[in-house]
Design an enzyme around this catalytic site. Structure first.
Site, PDB file in Angstrom:
ATOM      1  N   ASP A  82       0.876  -2.402  12.608  1.00 36.64           N
ATOM      2  CA  ASP A  82       1.325  -2.833  11.277  1.00 36.64           C
ATOM      3  C   ASP A  82       1.671  -4.313  11.317  1.00 36.64           C
ATOM      4  O   ASP A  82       2.652  -4.727  11.948  1.00 36.64           O
ATOM      5  CB  ASP A  82       2.552  -2.005  10.855  1.00 36.64           C
ATOM      6  CG  ASP A  82       2.934  -2.271   9.407  1.00 36.64           C
ATOM      7  OD1 ASP A  82       3.174  -3.451   9.057  1.00 36.64           O
ATOM      8  OD2 ASP A  82       2.955  -1.316   8.617  1.00 36.64           O
ATOM      9  N   ARG A 124       0.855  -1.181   0.000  1.00 31.08           N
ATOM     10  CA  ARG A 124       0.000   0.000   0.000  1.00 31.08           C
ATOM     11  C   ARG A 124       0.889   1.228   0.000  1.00 31.08           C
ATOM     12  O   ARG A 124       1.690   1.414   0.910  1.00 31.08           O
ATOM     13  CB  ARG A 124      -0.852  -0.060   1.271  1.00 31.08           C
ATOM     14  CG  ARG A 124      -2.027   0.818   1.270  1.00 31.08           C
ATOM     15  CD  ARG A 124      -2.890   0.494   2.443  1.00 31.08           C
ATOM     16  NE  ARG A 124      -2.304   0.906   3.716  1.00 31.08           N
ATOM     17  CZ  ARG A 124      -3.019   1.198   4.777  1.00 31.08           C
ATOM     18  NH1 ARG A 124      -4.323   1.106   4.744  1.00 31.08           N
ATOM     19  NH2 ARG A 124      -2.447   1.573   5.885  1.00 31.08           N
ATOM     20  N   THR A 148      -0.689   7.609  -0.951  1.00 32.28           N
ATOM     21  CA  THR A 148      -1.995   7.553  -1.625  1.00 32.28           C
ATOM     22  C   THR A 148      -2.899   6.472  -1.036  1.00 32.28           C
ATOM     23  O   THR A 148      -4.109   6.471  -1.268  1.00 32.28           O
ATOM     24  CB  THR A 148      -1.819   7.231  -3.121  1.00 32.28           C
ATOM     25  OG1 THR A 148      -1.247   5.907  -3.221  1.00 32.28           O
ATOM     26  CG2 THR A 148      -0.898   8.238  -3.800  1.00 32.28           C
ATOM     27  N   ASP A 153       5.240  -5.421   9.976  1.00 27.13           N
ATOM     28  CA  ASP A 153       6.327  -5.026  10.876  1.00 27.13           C
ATOM     29  C   ASP A 153       6.331  -5.868  12.140  1.00 27.13           C
ATOM     30  O   ASP A 153       7.382  -6.252  12.646  1.00 27.13           O
ATOM     31  CB  ASP A 153       6.192  -3.540  11.246  1.00 27.13           C
ATOM     32  CG  ASP A 153       6.629  -2.633  10.105  1.00 27.13           C
ATOM     33  OD1 ASP A 153       7.341  -3.123   9.200  1.00 27.13           O
ATOM     34  OD2 ASP A 153       6.253  -1.453  10.103  1.00 27.13           O
TER      35      ASP A 153
END
Ligand code: PRP
Ligand code: URA
Length: 209
Positions: A200, A104, A108, A203
């Site tokens: 995340d 991603r 944006t 991560d």
């Protein structure tokens, strides 16, 4: 509109709470994600076709059932989807695994595809697309689109956490795809992260932050 299945078995909810906990480190996080993936796979494959067979027990001959129909293909969305593959493979060890790379764009929030390698017999398989996070739904929708373009017709989507926005987007873009999730969270924040979520996923799985 595609159906949404929330698989909220008590064991899944318990493990999900540990996964959400920010003090859970990468080793435990990885183990828990795989455990939940295994438990979810049980429900995701509930509609597998069976065929009747004869089996000889030590006592007599009887009727039994074996899994029939199309074979399964797993397609983790790189990178975080990798964290769920081993768990599903424990339950379905004969599944073939394709990979699709989508990230991603942080500015944006739009998906960018960078890799795709699918099993050679894609038309003959039922596919489960795997990604722990369904946030805006952009990555999953794009991945499913790429996979459809390459001849996969039967596709389910399996996620740990979903935002209502992501569910809506996948339903809009792919009404034929059933969605399986362990929880539907509140909403997205301004950076496109799921609230309350788990942070995340990539991560936390790979310790990159
Ligand atoms: C995460 C996650 C999904 C995507 C969800 O991947 O694993 O693929 O974000 O967001 P969306 O629904 O808004 O598209 P990310 O882009 O962080 O890449 P990574 O797996 O390589 O960390
Ligand atoms: N990707 C993640 O890893 N986490 C989120 O909350 C949203 C997208």
């Amino acid at each position: 509109m595609s159906r949404v299945h929330v698989i909220d078995h008590p064991l899944i909810q318990h493990k999900l709470t540990m996964i959400r906990d920010k003090s859970t480190g990468p080793k435990d996080f990885r183990e828990l994600v795989n455990e939940v993936a295994l438990l979810m796979a049980y429900e995701v494959t509930r509609d597998m076709l069976l065929e009747e067979v004869e089996v000889e027990t030590p006592i007599c001959t009887t009727k039994g059932y074996t899994v029939a129909g199309k074979k399964i293909g797993l397609i983790p969305i790189l990178r975080a989807g990798l964290g769920m593959v081993d768990g599903v493979l424990e339950l379905i060890p004969t599944a073939k695994v394709g990979h699709i790379g989508v990230y991603r764009d942080p500015d944006t929030l739009k998906p960018v595809e960078y890799y795709c390698k699918l099993p050679g017999d894609s038309e003959e398989r039922d596919f489960i697309v795997i990604d722990p996070m369904l946030a805006t739904g952009g990555s999953a929708s794009a991945a499913i689109e790429f996979i459809k373009e390459r001849g996969c017709a039967s596709i389910k989507l399996m996620c740990l956490l979903s935002a209502p926005e992501g569910i809506q987007e996948v339903q809009r873009a792919h009404p034929d795809v059933e969605i399986f999730t362990a929880a539907v969270d509140q909403r997205l924040n301004s950076h496109g992260y799921i609230i309350p979520g788990l942070g995340d996923a990539g991560d936390r799985l790979f310790g990159t932050k």
